[in-house]
Design a protein around this motif. Sequence first.
Motif, PDB file in Angstrom:
ATOM      1  N   HIS A 219       6.368  -5.103   1.123  1.00 43.89           N
ATOM      2  CA  HIS A 219       5.623  -6.360   1.223  1.00 43.89           C
ATOM      3  C   HIS A 219       5.952  -7.309   0.064  1.00 43.89           C
ATOM      4  CE1 HIS A 219       2.397  -9.099   2.246  1.00 43.89           C
ATOM      5  NE2 HIS A 219       2.075  -9.106   0.973  1.00 43.89           N
ATOM      6  N   ASN A 220       6.269  -8.553   0.411  1.00 48.13           N
ATOM      7  CA  ASN A 220       6.482  -9.625  -0.564  1.00 48.13           C
ATOM      8  C   ASN A 220       5.386 -10.651  -0.376  1.00 48.13           C
ATOM      9  OD1 ASN A 220       8.854  -8.550  -1.614  1.00 48.13           O
ATOM     10  ND2 ASN A 220      10.129  -9.645  -0.164  1.00 48.13           N
ATOM     11  N   GLU A 221       4.916 -11.213  -1.456  1.00 47.34           N
ATOM     12  CA  GLU A 221       3.888 -12.241  -1.429  1.00 47.34           C
ATOM     13  C   GLU A 221       4.466 -13.488  -2.068  1.00 47.34           C
ATOM     14  OE1 GLU A 221       0.168 -13.329  -0.204  1.00 47.34           O
ATOM     15  OE2 GLU A 221       0.922 -11.294  -0.055  1.00 47.34           O
TER      16      GLU A 221
ATOM     17  N   MET B  72      -4.172  -0.807   1.369  1.00 46.83           N
ATOM     18  CA  MET B  72      -2.830  -0.274   1.385  1.00 46.83           C
ATOM     19  C   MET B  72      -1.843  -1.440   1.525  1.00 46.83           C
ATOM     20  SD  MET B  72      -2.893   3.512   2.247  1.00 46.83           S
ATOM     21  CE  MET B  72      -1.208   3.423   2.522  1.00 46.83           C
ATOM     22  N   VAL B  73      -0.888  -1.460   0.652  1.00 47.07           N
ATOM     23  CA  VAL B  73       0.156  -2.478   0.681  1.00 47.07           C
ATOM     24  C   VAL B  73       1.482  -1.768   0.947  1.00 47.07           C
ATOM     25  CG1 VAL B  73       1.331  -4.275  -0.641  1.00 47.07           C
ATOM     26  CG2 VAL B  73      -1.092  -3.861  -1.026  1.00 47.07           C
ATOM     27  N   PRO B  74       2.163  -2.121   2.042  1.00 47.76           N
ATOM     28  CA  PRO B  74       3.461  -1.501   2.290  1.00 47.76           C
ATOM     29  C   PRO B  74       4.447  -1.807   1.155  1.00 47.76           C
ATOM     30  CG  PRO B  74       2.733  -2.749   4.211  1.00 47.76           C
ATOM     31  CD  PRO B  74       1.795  -3.066   3.088  1.00 47.76           C
ATOM     32  N   ARG B  75       5.281  -0.861   0.804  1.00 49.73           N
ATOM     33  CA  ARG B  75       6.206  -1.028  -0.317  1.00 49.73           C
ATOM     34  C   ARG B  75       7.114  -2.239  -0.140  1.00 49.73           C
ATOM     35  NH1 ARG B  75       7.987   1.273  -4.851  1.00 49.73           N
ATOM     36  NH2 ARG B  75      10.197   1.230  -5.324  1.00 49.73           N
TER      37      ARG B  75
ATOM     38  N   TRP C 297       5.367  -3.403  -6.834  1.00 50.82           N
ATOM     39  CA  TRP C 297       4.516  -3.369  -8.026  1.00 50.82           C
ATOM     40  C   TRP C 297       3.363  -2.372  -7.855  1.00 50.82           C
ATOM     41  CZ3 TRP C 297      -0.587  -4.364  -9.197  1.00 50.82           C
ATOM     42  CH2 TRP C 297      -0.891  -4.434 -10.543  1.00 50.82           C
ATOM     43  N   VAL C 298       2.687  -2.438  -6.705  1.00 48.64           N
ATOM     44  CA  VAL C 298       1.568  -1.525  -6.459  1.00 48.64           C
ATOM     45  C   VAL C 298       2.057  -0.081  -6.461  1.00 48.64           C
ATOM     46  CG1 VAL C 298      -0.139  -0.785  -4.748  1.00 48.64           C
ATOM     47  CG2 VAL C 298       0.145  -3.207  -5.246  1.00 48.64           C
ATOM     48  N   SER C 299       3.176   0.174  -5.809  1.00 53.08           N
ATOM     49  CA  SER C 299       3.729   1.520  -5.765  1.00 53.08           C
ATOM     50  C   SER C 299       4.066   2.028  -7.166  1.00 53.08           C
ATOM     51  CB  SER C 299       4.975   1.536  -4.882  1.00 53.08           C
ATOM     52  OG  SER C 299       5.565   2.804  -4.859  1.00 53.08           O
ATOM     53  N   ASN C 300       4.673   1.173  -7.978  1.00 48.09           N
ATOM     54  CA  ASN C 300       5.026   1.564  -9.351  1.00 48.09           C
ATOM     55  C   ASN C 300       3.781   1.865 -10.180  1.00 48.09           C
ATOM     56  OD1 ASN C 300       7.758   1.340  -8.885  1.00 48.09           O
ATOM     57  ND2 ASN C 300       7.925  -0.698  -9.782  1.00 48.09           N
ATOM     58  N   GLN C 301       2.738   1.045 -10.050  1.00 39.20           N
ATOM     59  CA  GLN C 301       1.515   1.283 -10.811  1.00 39.20           C
ATOM     60  C   GLN C 301       0.884   2.606 -10.411  1.00 39.20           C
ATOM     61  OE1 GLN C 301       0.921  -0.797 -13.423  1.00 39.20           O
ATOM     62  NE2 GLN C 301       2.821  -1.613 -12.602  1.00 39.20           N
ATOM     63  N   LYS C 302       0.893   2.880  -9.116  1.00 36.37           N
ATOM     64  CA  LYS C 302       0.295   4.121  -8.639  1.00 36.37           C
ATOM     65  C   LYS C 302       1.059   5.340  -9.151  1.00 36.37           C
ATOM     66  CE  LYS C 302      -1.628   6.078  -4.433  1.00 36.37           C
ATOM     67  NZ  LYS C 302      -1.798   5.894  -2.988  1.00 36.37           N
TER      68      LYS C 302
ATOM     69  N   HIS D  11       7.373 -18.790  -5.733  1.00 34.26           N
ATOM     70  CA  HIS D  11       8.019 -17.566  -6.201  1.00 34.26           C
ATOM     71  C   HIS D  11       7.677 -16.435  -5.247  1.00 34.26           C
ATOM     72  CE1 HIS D  11       8.908 -19.312 -10.178  1.00 34.26           C
ATOM     73  NE2 HIS D  11       7.719 -19.874 -10.068  1.00 34.26           N
ATOM     74  N   ASP D  12       8.646 -15.588  -4.965  1.00 33.80           N
ATOM     75  CA  ASP D  12       8.404 -14.372  -4.196  1.00 33.80           C
ATOM     76  C   ASP D  12       8.075 -13.239  -5.157  1.00 33.80           C
ATOM     77  OD1 ASP D  12       8.747 -15.336  -1.607  1.00 33.80           O
ATOM     78  OD2 ASP D  12      10.918 -15.101  -1.717  1.00 33.80           O
ATOM     79  N   VAL D  13       6.956 -12.580  -4.918  1.00 33.71           N
ATOM     80  CA  VAL D  13       6.520 -11.460  -5.744  1.00 33.71           C
ATOM     81  C   VAL D  13       6.596 -10.211  -4.888  1.00 33.71           C
ATOM     82  CG1 VAL D  13       4.602 -10.478  -7.048  1.00 33.71           C
ATOM     83  CG2 VAL D  13       4.985 -12.945  -7.077  1.00 33.71           C
ATOM     84  N   ARG D  14       7.290  -9.211  -5.379  1.00 35.30           N
ATOM     85  CA  ARG D  14       7.424  -7.946  -4.657  1.00 35.30           C
ATOM     86  C   ARG D  14       6.175  -7.104  -4.903  1.00 35.30           C
ATOM     87  NH1 ARG D  14      13.309  -6.028  -6.335  1.00 35.30           N
ATOM     88  NH2 ARG D  14      12.337  -4.092  -5.672  1.00 35.30           N
ATOM     89  N   LEU D  15       5.086  -7.512  -4.252  1.00 35.23           N
ATOM     90  CA  LEU D  15       3.784  -6.893  -4.474  1.00 35.23           C
ATOM     91  C   LEU D  15       3.776  -5.420  -4.105  1.00 35.23           C
ATOM     92  CD1 LEU D  15       0.838  -7.289  -5.304  1.00 35.23           C
ATOM     93  CD2 LEU D  15       0.355  -7.921  -2.932  1.00 35.23           C
TER      94      LEU D  15
END
Length: 51
Positions: free
Chosen positions: A6-8, A1-4, A24-29, A17-21
Amino acid sequence: MVPRQHNEQVTVDGQDHDVRLGVWVSNQKMRRDRLSEEQLGQLAGLGIDWA
């Protein structure tokens, strides 16, 4: 589970680079019904249980 929220931070070619992981996971789901079988297979291969 990745909190919405969360930035990586990743480094590409020496630049950070900051990635809004979480986003992204929420959108894919939410869009999983529009992903191809290949895309779902790749996500499943990464251990995503809903793929």
